[in-house]
Design a protein around this motif. Structure first.
Motif, PDB file in Angstrom:
ATOM      1  N   THR A  18       0.836  -1.194   0.000  1.00 51.38           N
ATOM      2  CA  THR A  18       0.000   0.000   0.000  1.00 51.38           C
ATOM      3  C   THR A  18       0.872   1.245   0.000  1.00 51.38           C
ATOM      4  OG1 THR A  18      -0.103   0.187   2.414  1.00 51.38           O
ATOM      5  CG2 THR A  18      -1.717  -1.268   1.338  1.00 51.38           C
ATOM      6  N   PHE A  19       0.248   2.397  -0.217  1.00 54.40           N
ATOM      7  CA  PHE A  19       0.999   3.650  -0.230  1.00 54.40           C
ATOM      8  C   PHE A  19       1.731   3.863   1.089  1.00 54.40           C
ATOM      9  CE2 PHE A  19      -2.765   5.207  -2.970  1.00 54.40           C
ATOM     10  CZ  PHE A  19      -2.203   4.712  -4.130  1.00 54.40           C
ATOM     11  N   ARG A  20       1.050   3.634   2.184  1.00 51.33           N
ATOM     12  CA  ARG A  20       1.671   3.904   3.485  1.00 51.33           C
ATOM     13  C   ARG A  20       2.819   2.939   3.751  1.00 51.33           C
ATOM     14  NH1 ARG A  20      -2.667   3.486   8.126  1.00 51.33           N
ATOM     15  NH2 ARG A  20      -0.792   3.779   9.389  1.00 51.33           N
ATOM     16  N   ASP A  21       2.685   1.682   3.330  1.00 49.58           N
ATOM     17  CA  ASP A  21       3.780   0.722   3.492  1.00 49.58           C
ATOM     18  C   ASP A  21       4.985   1.127   2.647  1.00 49.58           C
ATOM     19  OD1 ASP A  21       2.291  -0.855   5.212  1.00 49.58           O
ATOM     20  OD2 ASP A  21       1.547  -2.138   3.607  1.00 49.58           O
ATOM     21  N   ALA A  22       4.719   1.456   1.393  1.00 49.53           N
ATOM     22  CA  ALA A  22       5.805   1.817   0.484  1.00 49.53           C
ATOM     23  C   ALA A  22       6.510   3.076   0.949  1.00 49.53           C
ATOM     24  CB  ALA A  22       5.260   1.989  -0.928  1.00 49.53           C
ATOM     25  N   LEU A  23       5.743   4.062   1.427  1.00 51.10           N
ATOM     26  CA  LEU A  23       6.351   5.306   1.890  1.00 51.10           C
ATOM     27  C   LEU A  23       7.224   5.064   3.112  1.00 51.10           C
ATOM     28  CD1 LEU A  23       6.565   8.351   1.439  1.00 51.10           C
ATOM     29  CD2 LEU A  23       4.529   8.639   2.875  1.00 51.10           C
ATOM     30  N   SER A  24       6.777   4.193   4.009  1.00 48.08           N
ATOM     31  CA  SER A  24       7.576   3.905   5.203  1.00 48.08           C
ATOM     32  C   SER A  24       8.899   3.247   4.841  1.00 48.08           C
ATOM     33  CB  SER A  24       6.788   3.021   6.171  1.00 48.08           C
ATOM     34  OG  SER A  24       6.597   1.726   5.643  1.00 48.08           O
ATOM     35  N   ASN A  25       8.917   2.528   3.738  1.00 50.73           N
ATOM     36  CA  ASN A  25      10.137   1.834   3.309  1.00 50.73           C
ATOM     37  C   ASN A  25      11.163   2.761   2.683  1.00 50.73           C
ATOM     38  OD1 ASN A  25       9.235  -0.682   4.183  1.00 50.73           O
ATOM     39  ND2 ASN A  25       8.281  -1.174   2.218  1.00 50.73           N
ATOM     40  N   SER A  27      11.635   5.920   3.896  1.00 55.07           N
ATOM     41  CA  SER A  27      11.925   6.956   4.883  1.00 55.07           C
ATOM     42  C   SER A  27      13.414   7.254   4.885  1.00 55.07           C
ATOM     43  CB  SER A  27      11.485   6.479   6.272  1.00 55.07           C
ATOM     44  OG  SER A  27      11.820   7.417   7.256  1.00 55.07           O
ATOM     45  N   GLY A  28      13.746   8.525   4.865  1.00 53.55           N
ATOM     46  CA  GLY A  28      15.141   8.942   4.818  1.00 53.55           C
ATOM     47  C   GLY A  28      15.604   9.304   3.423  1.00 53.55           C
ATOM     48  N   LYS A  29      14.852   8.866   2.403  1.00 51.68           N
ATOM     49  CA  LYS A  29      15.214   9.200   1.028  1.00 51.68           C
ATOM     50  C   LYS A  29      14.425  10.404   0.501  1.00 51.68           C
ATOM     51  CE  LYS A  29      16.428   4.439  -0.238  1.00 51.68           C
ATOM     52  NZ  LYS A  29      16.160   3.323  -1.179  1.00 51.68           N
ATOM     53  N   THR A  30      13.424  10.812   1.251  1.00 53.95           N
ATOM     54  CA  THR A  30      12.577  11.922   0.825  1.00 53.95           C
ATOM     55  C   THR A  30      12.034  12.630   2.064  1.00 53.95           C
ATOM     56  OG1 THR A  30      10.525  12.520  -0.343  1.00 53.95           O
ATOM     57  CG2 THR A  30      10.597  10.340   0.680  1.00 53.95           C
ATOM     58  N   THR A  31      11.692  13.901   1.909  1.00 56.96           N
ATOM     59  CA  THR A  31      11.064  14.630   3.015  1.00 56.96           C
ATOM     60  C   THR A  31       9.555  14.401   3.055  1.00 56.96           C
ATOM     61  OG1 THR A  31      10.824  16.580   1.600  1.00 56.96           O
ATOM     62  CG2 THR A  31      12.802  16.453   2.982  1.00 56.96           C
ATOM     63  N   THR A  32       9.007  13.776   2.015  1.00 52.76           N
ATOM     64  CA  THR A  32       7.571  13.509   1.985  1.00 52.76           C
ATOM     65  C   THR A  32       7.210  12.492   3.061  1.00 52.76           C
ATOM     66  OG1 THR A  32       7.528  13.920  -0.400  1.00 52.76           O
ATOM     67  CG2 THR A  32       5.623  12.806   0.549  1.00 52.76           C
ATOM     68  N   ASP A 305      12.251  18.981  -1.792  1.00 53.50           N
ATOM     69  CA  ASP A 305      12.463  18.981  -0.342  1.00 53.50           C
ATOM     70  C   ASP A 305      11.317  19.640   0.424  1.00 53.50           C
ATOM     71  OD1 ASP A 305      14.852  17.672  -0.625  1.00 53.50           O
ATOM     72  OD2 ASP A 305      16.096  19.475  -0.474  1.00 53.50           O
ATOM     73  N   ALA A 306      10.705  20.659  -0.143  1.00 48.16           N
ATOM     74  CA  ALA A 306       9.660  21.386   0.577  1.00 48.16           C
ATOM     75  C   ALA A 306       8.368  20.584   0.705  1.00 48.16           C
ATOM     76  CB  ALA A 306       9.370  22.716  -0.122  1.00 48.16           C
ATOM     77  N   CYS A 307       8.153  19.616  -0.171  1.00 46.97           N
ATOM     78  CA  CYS A 307       6.871  18.913  -0.233  1.00 46.97           C
ATOM     79  C   CYS A 307       6.836  17.762   0.770  1.00 46.97           C
ATOM     80  CB  CYS A 307       6.611  18.391  -1.638  1.00 46.97           C
ATOM     81  SG  CYS A 307       4.940  17.734  -1.877  1.00 46.97           S
ATOM     82  N   THR A 308       5.956  17.862   1.753  1.00 47.82           N
ATOM     83  CA  THR A 308       5.915  16.870   2.822  1.00 47.82           C
ATOM     84  C   THR A 308       4.610  16.078   2.872  1.00 47.82           C
ATOM     85  OG1 THR A 308       5.138  18.560   4.375  1.00 47.82           O
ATOM     86  CG2 THR A 308       7.523  18.170   4.269  1.00 47.82           C
ATOM     87  N   ASN A 309       3.647  16.426   2.025  1.00 46.92           N
ATOM     88  CA  ASN A 309       2.362  15.736   2.039  1.00 46.92           C
ATOM     89  C   ASN A 309       1.786  15.702   0.633  1.00 46.92           C
ATOM     90  OD1 ASN A 309      -0.158  14.607   2.901  1.00 46.92           O
ATOM     91  ND2 ASN A 309      -1.028  16.656   3.071  1.00 46.92           N
ATOM     92  N   PHE A 310       1.321  14.519   0.209  1.00 50.53           N
ATOM     93  CA  PHE A 310       0.695  14.330  -1.103  1.00 50.53           C
ATOM     94  C   PHE A 310      -0.682  13.743  -0.849  1.00 50.53           C
ATOM     95  CE2 PHE A 310      -0.238  11.898  -4.957  1.00 50.53           C
ATOM     96  CZ  PHE A 310       0.092  12.798  -5.951  1.00 50.53           C
ATOM     97  N   GLU A 311      -1.726  14.533  -1.109  1.00 53.08           N
ATOM     98  CA  GLU A 311      -3.055  14.161  -0.628  1.00 53.08           C
ATOM     99  C   GLU A 311      -4.132  14.376  -1.688  1.00 53.08           C
ATOM    100  OE1 GLU A 311      -5.910  15.295   3.184  1.00 53.08           O
ATOM    101  OE2 GLU A 311      -4.044  16.389   2.821  1.00 53.08           O
ATOM    102  N   ILE A 347       6.104   4.235  -8.412  1.00 56.61           N
ATOM    103  CA  ILE A 347       6.984   5.346  -8.060  1.00 56.61           C
ATOM    104  C   ILE A 347       7.520   5.173  -6.648  1.00 56.61           C
ATOM    105  CG2 ILE A 347       7.052   7.833  -7.581  1.00 56.61           C
ATOM    106  CD1 ILE A 347       7.126   7.137 -10.559  1.00 56.61           C
ATOM    107  N   LEU A 348       6.649   4.840  -5.711  1.00 56.53           N
ATOM    108  CA  LEU A 348       7.060   4.697  -4.326  1.00 56.53           C
ATOM    109  C   LEU A 348       8.016   3.534  -4.126  1.00 56.53           C
ATOM    110  CD1 LEU A 348       3.604   5.378  -2.645  1.00 56.53           C
ATOM    111  CD2 LEU A 348       5.661   6.769  -2.326  1.00 56.53           C
ATOM    112  N   THR A 349       7.709   2.392  -4.687  1.00 54.75           N
ATOM    113  CA  THR A 349       8.550   1.213  -4.465  1.00 54.75           C
ATOM    114  C   THR A 349       9.864   1.302  -5.236  1.00 54.75           C
ATOM    115  OG1 THR A 349       7.393   0.015  -6.243  1.00 54.75           O
ATOM    116  CG2 THR A 349       6.590  -0.294  -3.988  1.00 54.75           C
ATOM    117  N   GLY A 350       9.888   2.102  -6.285  1.00 54.87           N
ATOM    118  CA  GLY A 350      11.118   2.238  -7.062  1.00 54.87           C
ATOM    119  C   GLY A 350      11.951   3.430  -6.676  1.00 54.87           C
ATOM    120  N   TYR A 351      11.516   4.158  -5.621  1.00 51.28           N
ATOM    121  CA  TYR A 351      12.181   5.420  -5.289  1.00 51.28           C
ATOM    122  C   TYR A 351      13.543   5.137  -4.663  1.00 51.28           C
ATOM    123  CZ  TYR A 351      12.433  10.364  -4.192  1.00 51.28           C
ATOM    124  OH  TYR A 351      12.799  11.687  -4.152  1.00 51.28           O
TER     125      TYR A 351
END
Length: 351
Positions: A18-25, A27-32, A305-311, A347-351
Motif C-alpha cells: 500500500t501507499f503507506r507501506d511503500a512510503l515507510s520503506n 523513509s530517509g530518502k525523501t522529506t515527503t 524537499d519542501a513537499c511533505t504531504n501528497f493528498e 513510483i514509491l517502491t522504485g524510489y
C-alpha cells in the motif's frame, strides 16, 4: 527543474503493498512524510470505505466536518462530534490527522454572515473560534489550514469579498487583515501546530495559474516579512488528466521551500472531464493517462524537499465532491484499484 519520469515503469500493476507501506520503506530518502486522502465520517459505516483508507493512507483530512459551519453552528456553542470522529479514526489506525479549516469565506453559519457585528466583534469571533478549535485538537493534528481560499481568481488578485473582510486594520498596525488575525490566534493557541494557507488555481507558477500563484506567493512572503506566523502552504489541484504544468508546480514548491516553508499538495483529483474546454471519454487509454499524471505529481513531491504531504480529495469515485462520470480518484466506485494506484506504487517502491 525539469521533471523526468520513466513512463515505461507505469504499468498500473503493482504488488499488494500500500501507499503507506511503500512510503515507510523509503523513509530517509525523501522529506515527503504523508500520502493522504480526505475522508467523510458519514461513510464510516461502509467497511470497504474504512478499510481502503486506513490500509492505503497514512494521513486523513476531514472533508467537511471540521469547518466553521460544522463546529460552531450556533454562536459560542462548539460541537466537535463529527470532527472528532475523523480525528479518532486517524488515531485508531496510526494515521496523521490534518485539520481543515478554521477560516473560510463561504459555508459559514447564517448567524455569522448575517449578524450585525463591528470589526472588533469579528476579530473577537475569529480569535475565539481559532483558539477553541486548535486548543481542542492540540497535539492531535499535524497541521491546520488556518485560512482557506482568500485570494480572488482574477486580476488584481486581491481578497475575495466575504464576511471576514469586515475586519479592518488595527490602529497599531499589528493586524492588517483577517488572515493576520487568524494566524496569530492560531500560533498563540497551539505553538506546536503547523499553520497553513490553502488555495486553488495556484499550484503552478507558470502558465494559466501564474497570476494567482504569484499573488499567493507575494501574500505569504509579506506575512513572513511582517512576522505573521505561517509554516506552509497547501496547493489544491482540482485539475484534469490533460494538466501539463508539472514543471511549474515544481518551481512553485521550490520557491516556497526557499522561504523556509513546507508545501502540502492538499486536494488533488484528476477529472476526465472539466468545464474549461478539456473533455474526454473514459477509456483504458484515459485511465492510463490519469495514472501517469498521478505518478508524475507524486514523484514531483517526493523529489522536492519542501513537499511533505501528497493528498487526494477523497480516494474513491464512489464518494467524490465532483459529478459522476468524471472518474477523478485512484479507486473506482467499487473500491477497485485503478491504474493510478499501481502507477503511484511503482513510483514509491522504485524510489
Amino acid at each position: 527543474m525539469k521533471l523526468l519520469l520513466a513512463t515505461s515503469i507505469l504499468t498500473g500493476v503493482s504488488g499488494s503493498e500500500t501507499f503507506r507501506d511503500a512510503l515507510s520503506n523509503i523513509s530517509g530518502k525523501t522529506t515527503t512524510k504523508y500520502v493522504g486522502a480526505a475522508v467523510n465520517e458519514g461513510f464510516f459505516d461502509d467497511a470497504h470505505y474504512k478499510e481502503t483508507s486506513s490500509d492505503y493512507y497514512n494521513l486523513v483530512t476531514a472533508e467537511n466536518s471540521c469547518k466553521f459551519s460544522a463546529v460552531q453552528k450556533t454562536q459560542g456553542t462548539f460541537d466537535f462530534a463529527s470532527c472528532d470522529q475523523v480525528a479518532q479514526f486517524a488515531e485508531d489506525n496510526d494515521m496523521a490527522f490534518r485539520g481543515h479549516n478554521t477560516c473560510w469565506g463561504v459555508y459559514n453559519p447564517s448567524w455569522l454572515d448575517n449578524g450585525n457585528f463591528t470589526s472588533s466583534d469579528f476579530v473577537g469571533i475569529l480569535e475565539n473560534h481559532v483558539t477553541t478549535v486548535l486548543d481542542h485538537y492540540q497535539g492531535k493534528a499535524v497541521a491546520w489550514d488556518i485560512v482557506n481560499e482568500a485570494i480572488s481568481d482574477s486580476a488584481p488578485y486581491d481578497f475575495k469579498a466575504n464576511t471576514w473582510n469586515n475586519i479592518t486594520a488595527d490602529a497599531d498596525g499589528i493586524n492588517t487583515n483577517y488572515i493576520d488575525v487568524a494566524f496569530r490566534a492560531a500560533r498563540k493557541a497551539d505553538p506546536n501546530a503547523k499553520l497553513f494557507y490553502n488555495d486553488y488555481n495556484v499550484a503552478s507558477s507558470q502558465g494559466w495559474s501564474q497570476g494567482k500563484s504569484d499573488a499567493m506567493y507575494n501574500m505569504v512572503k509579506s506575512m513572513l516579512d511582517r512576522g505573521v506566523p505561517i509554516d506552509g502552504v497547501g496547493l489544491q489541484m482540482h485539475v484534469g488528466t490533460g494538466y501539463d504544468l508539472v514543471d511549474g508546480v515544481i518551481a512553485n514548491m521550490e520557491r516556497y521551500g526557499a522561504l523556509g516553508l513546507e508545501v502540502h499538495i492538499t486536494e488533488l483529483d484528476l477529472v476526465c472531464s472539466q468545464k474549461n474546454g478539456y473533455d474526454c471519454v473514459w477509456s483504458d487509454d484515459m485511465e492510463q493517462q490519469q495514472g501517469e499524471l498521478y505518478a508524475t505529481l507524486l514523484k514531483a513531491c517526493l523529489d522536492t524537499d519542501a513537499c511533505t504531504n501528497f493528498e487526494t480529495w477523497g480516494f474513491t469515485d464512489a464518494h467524490s465532491w465532483l459529478e459522476d462520470g468524471t472518474h477523478p480518484l485512484p479507486f473506482d466506485e467499487n473500491y477497485n484499484q485503478k491504474k493510478a494506484v499501481g502507477s503511484m506504487l511503482d513510483i514509491l517502491t522504485g524510489y
